[in-house]
Design an enzyme around this catalytic site. Structure first.
Site, PDB file in Angstrom:
ATOM      1  N   CYS A 194       2.438   3.058   2.773  1.00  7.40           N
ATOM      2  CA  CYS A 194       3.460   3.588   1.702  1.00  7.40           C
ATOM      3  C   CYS A 194       4.171   2.690   1.069  1.00  7.40           C
ATOM      4  O   CYS A 194       4.763   2.927   0.274  1.00  7.40           O
ATOM      5  CB  CYS A 194       4.573   4.566   2.582  1.00  7.40           C
ATOM      6  SG  CYS A 194       5.072   3.892   4.056  1.00  7.40           S
ATOM      7  N   ASN A 195       4.264   1.313   1.650  1.00  9.91           N
ATOM      8  CA  ASN A 195       5.024   0.294   1.178  1.00  9.91           C
ATOM      9  C   ASN A 195       4.281  -0.879   0.509  1.00  9.91           C
ATOM     10  O   ASN A 195       5.025  -1.913  -0.279  1.00  9.91           O
ATOM     11  CB  ASN A 195       5.916  -0.328   2.253  1.00  9.91           C
ATOM     12  CG  ASN A 195       7.333   0.386   2.251  1.00  9.91           C
ATOM     13  OD1 ASN A 195       7.774   0.971   1.097  1.00  9.91           O
ATOM     14  ND2 ASN A 195       7.859   0.496   3.620  1.00  9.91           N
ATOM     15  N   ARG A 196       2.974  -0.609   0.666  1.00 11.57           N
ATOM     16  CA  ARG A 196       2.263  -1.949  -0.106  1.00 11.57           C
ATOM     17  C   ARG A 196       0.683  -1.309  -0.479  1.00 11.57           C
ATOM     18  O   ARG A 196       0.249  -0.472   0.200  1.00 11.57           O
ATOM     19  CB  ARG A 196       1.980  -2.930   0.603  1.00 11.57           C
ATOM     20  CG  ARG A 196       1.295  -2.948   2.051  1.00 11.57           C
ATOM     21  CD  ARG A 196       1.343  -4.346   2.807  1.00 11.57           C
ATOM     22  NE  ARG A 196       2.590  -4.577   3.267  1.00 11.57           N
ATOM     23  CZ  ARG A 196       3.219  -5.677   2.903  1.00 11.57           C
ATOM     24  NH1 ARG A 196       2.809  -6.706   1.962  1.00 11.57           N
ATOM     25  NH2 ARG A 196       4.284  -6.033   3.320  1.00 11.57           N
ATOM     26  N   SER A 210       7.528  -6.923   5.769  1.00  7.32           N
ATOM     27  CA  SER A 210       7.929  -5.666   5.605  1.00  7.32           C
ATOM     28  C   SER A 210       9.082  -5.300   5.319  1.00  7.32           C
ATOM     29  O   SER A 210      10.072  -6.003   5.276  1.00  7.32           O
ATOM     30  CB  SER A 210       7.456  -5.076   7.069  1.00  7.32           C
ATOM     31  OG  SER A 210       6.186  -5.252   7.514  1.00  7.32           O
ATOM     32  N   THR A 215       5.976  -3.002  13.724  1.00  7.17           N
ATOM     33  CA  THR A 215       4.699  -3.357  14.531  1.00  7.17           C
ATOM     34  C   THR A 215       3.518  -2.312  13.811  1.00  7.17           C
ATOM     35  O   THR A 215       2.368  -2.670  14.113  1.00  7.17           O
ATOM     36  CB  THR A 215       4.668  -3.056  15.861  1.00  7.17           C
ATOM     37  OG1 THR A 215       5.194  -1.732  16.215  1.00  7.17           O
ATOM     38  CG2 THR A 215       5.469  -3.985  16.673  1.00  7.17           C
ATOM     39  N   GLN A 252      -2.154  -0.613  11.126  1.00  3.76           N
ATOM     40  CA  GLN A 252      -2.607  -0.211   9.883  1.00  3.76           C
ATOM     41  C   GLN A 252      -4.005  -1.293   9.451  1.00  3.76           C
ATOM     42  O   GLN A 252      -4.830  -0.843   8.860  1.00  3.76           O
ATOM     43  CB  GLN A 252      -1.647  -0.098   8.918  1.00  3.76           C
ATOM     44  CG  GLN A 252      -0.718   1.057   9.202  1.00  3.76           C
ATOM     45  CD  GLN A 252       0.450   1.323   8.314  1.00  3.76           C
ATOM     46  OE1 GLN A 252       1.213   0.154   8.060  1.00  3.76           O
ATOM     47  NE2 GLN A 252       0.888   2.517   7.742  1.00  3.76           N
TER      48      GLN A 252
END
Lengths: 444, 268
Positions: free
Chosen positions: A50-52, A109, A115, A120
């Site tokens: 979702c963030n990268r 992050s 973690t 992922q």
């Protein structure tokens, strides 16, 4: 051969673009295949959270690798290159490996030290490995990175200190009570913050949750979320005697739990009581903290804990950055040793050829040798060759990490007269050589 | 056991243990924790070995001193607590006390005690073992009370310190402190009863006037009162924890300073 990482994350790219760069789970394999088939790309792993969104590729030329990775993004997402390229970051070789290790350690992050990203990355890599879009370079790099990530989380406390107010409250509760499993929680007020904190306590297996609110209907609704029990405002005193933890966030403009009214009730309690006042203005009289076995923390106290923990995580992060430098060095040392493998192969082949020649001569001169005698002679000759070659092989592997390795390889080839066979291979870039020679399936 | 090298060895071992444990306490790192635990296990293993060797030559009391039993029981107790409730901090205290008793016996060796026939009885041996294990349990209970007070202080002052993360929860130390006190109390009571019985059977004079006996009875009364008060209150509070914590002084006074007319207690 080069390693390249290209992508965008929460720091570099606005959400409007990030949400367009999302790989659907069911199309990820197709995307990897598409990327792998692009010109110049030899290995690839796609990371999409979702963030990268990141493309990890091994390419034969940096500029072509970068160009075709962008082409892939353009084609796959149907977004013109001009619209996204200013937001993309692109790191190469040492920079790319360094970035990858920072990602698995959770340093890149949104919440430092988390973690989830490690799991992922592992999943994305295993999928790519299974599909066959990775080779020796990425199999080794990702395996090393995942091990490094695990080491970071076991040997440092980067992920151990809570960095949200609600989670800090749960951690504090764990310092007061042996276990939260049999604890009763009272939510005073049915606000959003109460709900979030209660969710953390419910995850920690709190036994029962009571909700008291001025509007009983809202209390009932909130209690329904946690399979708890709604109680009337008038039951506050009796409930305070029963529960172990109180989370208060009413919208009241004055104190709801005062020392004058509730201290005698609390004094009758036999167990500790943890009061969490996250309301502004405050709901619980700060004087209650003076009572023995009563611990009252307000929103500022919890935020102070969060700030301290963030600082601690940053301290740990600088320690981990030092480890990353060492890990990057280790990986490239390994990469450099790949170049020496053709030389070693040639040397072995030459030695085995010589052994075979000598063996044939012996057989010609001594035709009466039995099968067993032949086997013994062959075995002893092989043993002699192995003993003789062991030291040069170990030494040349060590020297492969030196900056002047090209000269060393030439000298080595010259000494053992390997010019025609081995030197060509050793001059290949490690990745290309690895790709051509070594098996691509290394399990993790 | 009276060999100087053995004392030196254990003092160095506990000294290193203490150093590692304290370093871990102030700068928590997984490797330091592992080293501390490993060293403590080594120390415990060596003490256990000596204990077994000594048991093989049971009732030849020459060269055996009671503090060794105390040290062994402290280590055993702290390792049990580590195994069952992950209470690392107790190792710091256990190593500290072990270091102190070994050092004290190196500096002030007791070589002048007279071994009598009485001391070579298995009943006396059991009496001593029970008393020393009780002392170790009380000491660990006091350490737990100290931890309770310190954790309580940090929580009350709202000091979110790295040490607080290492310390166990208040509930956990309360539970351990209580259990250890119960164990200690039971063993001390049994030891006293047995001591009286031995005295009644084999001695000419009464031991009621022996200062060490009186000291032990006082300890028994104090700990019984703490436990009863605890039972009445339902949980430990700061006052109770202070009582428990300071009771270790009584143990020390009784062990070190109350001289006695009995050759046997002289040995202890």
């Amino acid at each position: 051969m080069h390693i390249l990482v290209m992508g965008c994350n929460h720091q570099t790219t606005p959400i409007e673009l990030r949400e367009r760069f999302t790989f659907a789970d069911d199309r990820l394999a197709l995307a990897r295949q598409h990327l792998r088939q692009m010109k110049s790309i030899l290995e690839c792993v796609i990371v999409s959270t979702c963030n990268r969104m990141e493309l990890y590729v091994v390419c034969d030329q940096l500029h072509t690798g970068e160009y075709y990775s962008k082409t892939f993004l353009e084609e796959w997402f149907r977004i013109p290159r001009e619209d996204f390229q200013e937001y993309l970051y692109c790191k190469q070789d040492q920079g790319a490996v360094n970035h990858m290790l920072r990602v698995v350690a959770g340093l890149d992050s949104l919440v430092i030290g988390e973690t989830q990203i490690l799991g992922q990355i592992k999943r994305f890599f295993l999928d790519a490995q299974e599909q066959g879009t990775t080779g020796t370079l990425f199999n080794t790099l990702f395996r090393q990175a995942i091990q490094f990530g695990k080491r970071v989380h076991t040997e440092t406390s980067i992920g151990k200190n809570p960095v949200s107010v609600s989670y800090a409250a749960v951690e504090l509760a764990k310092k007061i009570f042996t276990s939260l499993a049999n604890k009763k929680i009272l939510l005073l007020g049915a606000g959003k913050m109460s709900e979030l904190t209660a969710k953390h306590f419910a995850d920690a297996e709190a036994s029962q949750i009571f909700v008291i609110n001025r509007t009983f209907e809202r209390a009932k609704k909130m209690a329904g979320i946690f399979q708890g029990e709604a109680r009337a405002w008038a039951d506050l005193a009796t409930t305070l005697r029963e529960v172990d933890i109180v989370v208060s966030s009413t919208g009241a403009s004055e104190l709801v739990v005062t020392k004058e009214e509730f201290a005698p009730i609390l004094a009758k309690r036999r167990e500790s009581l943890f009061l969490i006042d996250i309301a502004v203005p405050r709901d619980i009289d700060p004087k209650l903290h003076q009572l023995d076995n009563v611990f009252l923390y307000n929103i500022d106290d919890l935020q102070e804990i969060v700030a301290k923990n963030l600082k601690l995580r940053q301290q740990e992060a600088s320690r981990i950055e030092e480890w990353i430098t060492t890990e990057v060095g280790k990986y490239f040392d390994w990469l450099n040793t790949l170049g020496v493998i053709p030389l070693i192969d040639s040397l072995r082949q030459k030695a085995l050829g010589a052994q075979e020649e000598v063996m044939q001569r012996i057989e010609r001169k001594l035709p009466d040798l039995t099968e067993q005698e032949r086997r013994i002679i062959r075995k002893q000759m092989k043993s002699l060759i192995n003993q003789f070659l062991r030291d040069p092989i170990v030494r040349v592997k060590e020297l492969a990490a030196q900056p002047d390795r090209e000269q060393i390889f030439t000298l080595f080839a010259h000494l053992f007269a390997l010019e025609e066979e081995g030197l060509e291979g050793s001059k290949e870039e490690p990745a290309q050589f690895a790709k051509s020679r070594l098996s691509s399936s290394t399990s993790i | 056991m009276s060999d100087g090298w053995l004392y030196n060895f254990f003092i160095y071992l506990f000294g290193f243990n203490l150093l590692f444990a304290l370093t871990y306490f102030f700068s928590p790192q997984t490797r330091l924790r592992q080293v501390t635990i490993s060293f403590t296990i080594v120390a415990w293993g060596m003490e256990s070995l000596l204990f077994i060797l000594w048991l093989i030559q049971l009732f030849s009391f020459q060269g055996f001193e009671s503090f060794f039993l105390y040290s062994w029981a402290m280590l055993t107790g702290s390792l049990i607590c580590l195994y069952f409730v992950k209470l690392d901090v107790l190792l710091v205290f256990a190593n500290f006390f072990c270091f102190l008793v070994w050092l004290q016996h190196l500096i002030f060796p007791r070589s002048d005690f007279l071994i009598t026939e009485l001391m070579m009885s298995k009943w006396v041996f059991i009496h001593v073992v029970m008393a020393m294990v009780a002392y170790a349990a009380f000491s660990l209970s006091s350490c737990s009370a100290g931890m309770y007070l310190f954790t309580n202080y940090l929580l009350k002052k709202k000091k979110w310190h790295s040490i607080l993360r290492l310390l166990p929860s208040l509930g956990q130390v309360q539970l351990i402190s209580k259990r250890l006190m119960q164990i200690g109390l039971t063993l001390l009571l049994c030891s006293l009863i047995q001591g009286f019985w031995i005295a009644y059977q084999r001695m000419d004079h009464s031991i009621f006037f022996d200062p060490k006996t009186i000291g032990s009875i006082i300890i028994l009364i104090v700990y019984t009162c703490i436990l009863l008060y605890w039972k009445m209150k339902g949980c430990q509070n700061r006052k109770l924890a202070w009582w428990n914590f300071l009771s270790i002084l009584l143990l020390m006074v009784n062990y070190y300073f109350l001289n006695t007319s009995f050759s046997f207690h002289n040995w202890v």
